[in-house]
Design a protein around this motif. Sequence first.
Motif, mmCIF file in Angstrom:
data_model
loop_
_atom_site.group_PDB
_atom_site.id
_atom_site.type_symbol
_atom_site.label_atom_id
_atom_site.label_comp_id
_atom_site.label_asym_id
_atom_site.label_seq_id
_atom_site.Cartn_x
_atom_site.Cartn_y
_atom_site.Cartn_z
ATOM 1 N N LEU A 132 0.824 -1.211 0.000
ATOM 2 C CA LEU A 132 0.000 0.000 0.000
ATOM 3 C C LEU A 132 0.856 1.258 0.000
ATOM 4 N N ASP A 133 1.967 1.214 0.710
ATOM 5 C CA ASP A 133 2.843 2.391 0.741
ATOM 6 C C ASP A 133 3.426 2.701 -0.625
ATOM 7 N N THR A 134 3.522 1.687 -1.486
ATOM 8 C CA THR A 134 4.014 1.900 -2.853
ATOM 9 C C THR A 134 2.859 1.979 -3.851
ATOM 10 N N ASN A 135 1.630 2.147 -3.342
ATOM 11 C CA ASN A 135 0.426 2.330 -4.159
ATOM 12 C C ASN A 135 0.126 1.117 -5.032
ATOM 13 N N ARG A 136 0.514 -0.058 -4.584
ATOM 14 C CA ARG A 136 0.202 -1.306 -5.299
ATOM 15 C C ARG A 136 -1.060 -1.908 -4.665
ATOM 16 N N ILE A 137 -2.170 -1.229 -4.876
ATOM 17 C CA ILE A 137 -3.407 -1.566 -4.162
ATOM 18 C C ILE A 137 -3.982 -2.884 -4.660
#
Length: 1135
Positions: free
Chosen positions: A447-452
């Motif tokens: 999530l912190d790398t926007n890989r939702i």
Amino acid sequence: MPYTPYTLQPILLSASLEEPFGPQPNIPSTSPPSSFFGRRTTSPPLDGSPAQPSRINTLLTGHNIPSPAWNSSLSIDAVEAWDTDLYLGTSDGHVLHYTLEAKGRLDQADVPYASRLERKINLGFGKKSVERILVLPQVSKAVVLCDSILSFYTLPFFDPIPVSLIPHIKGVSCFSHDAAEEGRIGEDGTIELCVVKRRVVQVLKIGEHAHLRKELPLPDGAIMITRYNRNLCLADAQNYKMINLEQSSAITLCNTPKIAVSPSGSTYLGSHNPVSRPVATVVKEDEFLVVSDIVHNHATIGLIVNGAGDPIRGTIQWSSYPKAICVEPPYIAALLRNHTIEIHNFLDQQRLQVITLDPSFEPRGISLGHGISVWMEDLAVRLRKCAWPKENDTGNSETDTDSELENKLGREVARYSTVPARILVYGRDSVMAQLATPLVIQVDQLLDTNRIEEAMEMADQARNAMSVDNSVYGERLQSELDYIFQKSGLLLLKETVFEDAFQLLSKGNLDPRVLLSRFQEFFQPQWLHVSPRIVLFEGVLEILNRLGSIEDIVASNIEKNYGKQEEESQKRSPIMDLSCVLLNNARDALQKYLEMERRKLQGNTRKEDSILEVIDTALLKVYVIKEDEKSIHGLLKQPNMCNPKLCAETLLKSKRYYALSILYESKRMYERVLDTWSKIHTGEFPAPSVADSLGRIKKMLLQDINIDELPLSVVMEYTWWLTEQSPVDGVEVFIRSPRTADMDPDEILRRLEKYGNEVVRTYLEYIVLERKSDCAEYHTRLACSYVHDVQKEIRADHMHQLEELVKLYQQSIKTKEIKKASDTEDLSKPPIQSTFVGFLSHQKQTNLVKARLSLIKLLQCSPLYSAETLLEALSKDGPLDIEKVIVYGRMRMHTESLHILIHDLGDFMGAETYCVTNGHSAGAISDNLNTPSKHSIPVRTSSLAAPVAQKDKKPLPKERDEKNVGRKGIEQKKLSGSELEERKNLFSMLLKTYLTIQNKDTMLARTMHLLNTQGFYLDTLEVLSSLPEDLPIQILQGYLTRSLRRSLHAYRQSNIVLGLSRGENVMVGSELIETYKDIGPVYVDRQSVCKKCEIYLGNGTIVRSSGGGFPLHLHCAQMMGIINYEDDEEIYEVE
């Protein structure tokens, strides 16, 4: 990124398997967490020397201190753990006792752990390998299998238990505890242990002593055993078997796998010396996993069977044959011979993870223990929660409540962040813990790398594998999923992907008030302070604070994609349209979200009504803004938790008055419902779509509603309002209302007078005819009301109808007489005819006829009206002769009644009916007044008319039927003396009136009919003296015969009764004499006293029972209840 359920962490590196090391400096440590059964103070070593620490190894970082040289001939063969204690069984017959200690503060980012060797215990069985160690915390004992001998020790210090208490058990091939008893203990303070010895299996109860509970024969022995409750899963050299302890039955499951081993005992696939190596374990309640044969390329399958031996679920497949298996629901961990650990989910049988071990570790097995607690700071940081909003944000002073909530949340985080390591992997000289890798740590990195999308895929995988039990592990995983879904939803919300974002927030169990706080048009600030308090993850709160309102989110997204916009111009721009579209999309998504949350809370047994109230109130506002009338009505008509005040304001502001009435009705605010409907009817609240508002009001007033919800005063208020609008509907409510018994009839009648006689009469009919009121005033008023209706019809130029009815009746009688005269039958039998009342009820039902029949029926039925008042009212208008007859009869003015019936109306049948009923009725009224037929037969009202075959006719008063009439036409109903005398007088008067008829034929026919049918009530001598002298004697023959026969019968019957009475008197007298002879005389002197009051009997009446009782005063015997004249009592007169 695949989901990895477990990671390995070293616990003990290069353990000392020989003597304890030399003195080491003391290491400060914190107290280890206490177990469920408590801990005791550290026991000193057996030799009395102080315990010395071993080398220190860190648990999480894996750093270790160099250790002395390892004896390559020794190895770890068994491992068990409990709380912070670790027990290692060596290949030379020793048990090493280690303790794990935490150094420093628990809230530091890197928490170091240390291992300390407390003791080295020599089991005393030589240099034999320790095959297994089993701890039993329930009874604070440990069991060790070494050299086929089972020995027992105390926990936690592993002191040997004297054999005098629990002796060693020899010849043991394998043993097992009952997995169903983990964490439990029997009512007698013991637990059970299954021990296999050569050809038997024994069930022992272990407590302070060991007792044999059961023993079963085992012809083939066993080399492996496991147990859950009543089922044993074991294996011998040939087969796996399932044994039911209660039924003592065995079921063969499958063949025991045979593994090729080298001469030294290690696995050697190229060898030709296969050895049975069964592996089995308990999966869950009455489910067992057994490792079956090798299929191909060394691949092995496992079967999950139930207690009946039937395969269930699917099969588990491993790449090579497992050395050992442990189950930690829902995962199965298998240590394979290729130095890997494979993790499967037994729910779907999918392999989730493969852990490759360092070859230098030399894995020997895995053990499922009671767990070693390990603190994970990274997990604690993510699961930490706080109350929102803060006190300083709201200005509320709830310090105590928030402090308690923070303490509770802190304890919850501490519980979730202390990860239990139940599975231990041990090598030749070291031990590692197989820790469940927190899902939130893996997903949060994505999530912190926007890989939702990858994060959601991993979260769904873990969610599908989640167990449904209420263990701490299940609760922690649910908390992790809540954090993941909430954070993911807020990240999507930031990107204006509203529908997906709200679905994730619903999955994450986010409090709906948090999301509603972003929509200012639907939100109420006081909702934030409604119990229960809103609790958010700290990481989620940080994102929420950066988002702002939904307008800010839309504006920020537009600025991010299209750049910063200039000030609004008067001309509408595409960017403005896009903003409106996004806001509408947000409202649509919010509606779906609220509906989803509403269904979820309604299906939850632990639902919070306050949250449902917020959802329903906000949902109604959404429907109103979208002008969705169908959804508004649908929400309000079903059970809902809408806030009445807020929703009423919304509906009033939008002028939805019908929906407002539905809201009030759903909240049982019935007074406001009636007020709203009344205003809709008067036009104050315009609602063109609402029809029949008066009918709705009447329907509600007729409902049986609790008095607390709709007081009687409110019912009366709106019933009078309804009466003003529609008197007919109003009086119907007064009559049919469930509260009618509580209403004041006098007040209602007084106020109804201004609405006309019709409504007054309707209410009086209800009181008199339905409620059977015994108030004479009501009966009189109703009768006067009927008289008023008759007079009203007469004044409307209907006087001629009265005269025509009498003429028609008399004409019908003459017609029947003429027809009868032409017949050849006896003239003493008059023609068939009806009473005037019966004739009237079969005429055309004009308003006048209906009014007269209603009046006649009441006059004949009611005994309570005032006859004087009615007679005065009847005398004012027209020839209401039949009505006066009934009133005269009530006043005992029988001469006037009979004169009207015979001379004015010619109603001979009515006259006889009048006499039969003692002046109460002049004829029966047909029940079917609305459909008269000219061919219908009149209802029989006296013996004059022939019987008719009409059904369900019940004239008032009740006429005689065949069951109540004897052979002579005399009623069998028993009359009182006064009634019988009155009836005789009436028939005597009727006879004299008949004799005064001028028409001789009519006089003769009526007189003879009366004598033949009602002669019972007439005195024969009086009749003979009254009849004309020229009357032919043959006409009187029948009457005289019956009279003489009746007189003779009465005379003879009286003689028989007199004889029987005399005989009975003689018998009673004889019995009395015999009784006196039996009991003897009773002597009473001046010393004789009553046994009841102990007073001198004196002169007077005394009583003594015939059974030989004591004499008593008469009044004393009555007080004692022994006087019963049906019993044998003697009463004496004392002189």
